[in-house]
Scaffold this motif. Structure first.
Motif, PDB file in Angstrom:
ATOM      1  N   ARG A 113      46.487  39.896  50.956  1.00  0.00           N
ATOM      2  CA  ARG A 113      45.918  39.805  49.612  1.00  0.00           C
ATOM      3  C   ARG A 113      44.759  40.795  49.462  1.00  0.00           C
ATOM      4  N   CYS A 157      41.571  38.785  53.777  1.00  0.00           N
ATOM      5  CA  CYS A 157      41.709  39.549  52.540  1.00  0.00           C
ATOM      6  C   CYS A 157      41.135  40.962  52.699  1.00  0.00           C
ATOM      7  N   ASP A 190      44.753  40.409  43.819  1.00  0.00           N
ATOM      8  CA  ASP A 190      45.250  39.036  43.817  1.00  0.00           C
ATOM      9  C   ASP A 190      44.128  38.052  43.501  1.00  0.00           C
TER      10      ASP A 190
END
Length: 269
Positions: A9, A33, A90
């Motif tokens: 992400r 992330c 995201d």
């Protein structure tokens, strides 16, 4: 659950060179992330922030610079982050914010304009870019860092309170518009606000000192918070970041349209 549940992400955290924004960026990176760092600062401050985020996650981070009062600059920011992330973020955390205190009649109009632009309008512009791409992928999280002042008012903060009430309201609208997108399995699209009360950052140290008198720092904190925050304890930036990371979990797919106070009972009164 894996600690790296956000691997693959990408997130953009505005105002993430320091304070709450940096703590959120670090916690997102620690969860796997890839994080786009944003904010104004000296080259050294920016380099330190990027290094801190990369150290937290062991992956790549990059700084993006945009004046959030400028719609064209926000458009370019979102385009640049989309190119870097190969399709868009995201997770979008709208954290950047400014404040100026003065009675309403004495509030400089230019301060009203700047506070509304950065605290409210910039979130509208980042969200209008990010949400459609999130919906196309079946997963998305918008986390808007509002304030206890998005739920209750205080004197001499008219533009700040207006901007944070507006941010909470706009987030509810977006949450409704995207609530039925995708599924439990994909994680869906959620839009929420976190509404902190007093948070322990270097910016408030002068206020603590002003309230401590001849006592300890803890005495100063309790005196500062006594009027508003019943717990008499401040939150830490990392505690706000922990809540932000929880909101990104798939299990939070039905937690949307909320304005979550982290205020030691302030809004319970």
């Amino acid at each position: 659950m894996s600690d790296s549940f956000l691997r693959g992400r990408t997130a953009l955290v505005t105002g993430s060179n320091s304070g709450i924004g940096l703590a959120i960026a670090q916690r997102l990176a620690a969860a796997g992330c890839t994080v786009a760092v944003h904010g104004l600062g000296t080259p050294a401050q920016i380099a330190d922030a990027v290094a801190a985020v990369e150290a937290a996650g062991g992956g790549q981070s990059r700084h993006f610079d945009a004046d959030l009062r400028d719609v064209a600059a926000i458009d370019q920011l979102m385009a640049d982050v989309a190119d870097w992330s190969h399709g868009g973020v995201d997770i979008l955390v709208n954290n950047a914010g400014i404040q100026h205190t003065a009675p309403l009649a004495d509030m400089p109009p230019e301060k009203w304009d700047a506070i509304l632009a950065i605290n409210l309008s910039s979130a509208f512009h980042t969200m209008r870019h990010a949400l459609p791409a999130m919906a196309s992928r079946g997963y998305g999280r918008v986390i808007n860092i509002a304030s206890v002042h998005g739920l209750v008012a205080s004197k001499e903060k008219s533009p700040y309170v207006a901007s944070k009430f507006g941010l909470v309201g706009m987030s509810k609208v977006a949450a409704l518009e995207y609530a039925a997108q995708e599924s439990r399995n994909s994680g869906g699209i959620t839009v929420n606000c976190i509404c902190p009360g007093w948070v322990e950052t270097p910016l408030i140290e002068p206020q603590i000192d002003a309230h401590r008198g001849s006592g300890s720092r803890d005495d100063g904190v309790r005196a500062l918070l006594a009027e508003k925050q019943p717990s008499l304890r401040m939150s830490l930036p990392d505690e706000i970041a922990s809540l932000a990371v929880f909101l990104c979990r798939r299990e939070a797919h039905n937690l949307t349209g909320s304005a979550i106070p982290v205020d030691g009972g302030w809004t319970a009164q």
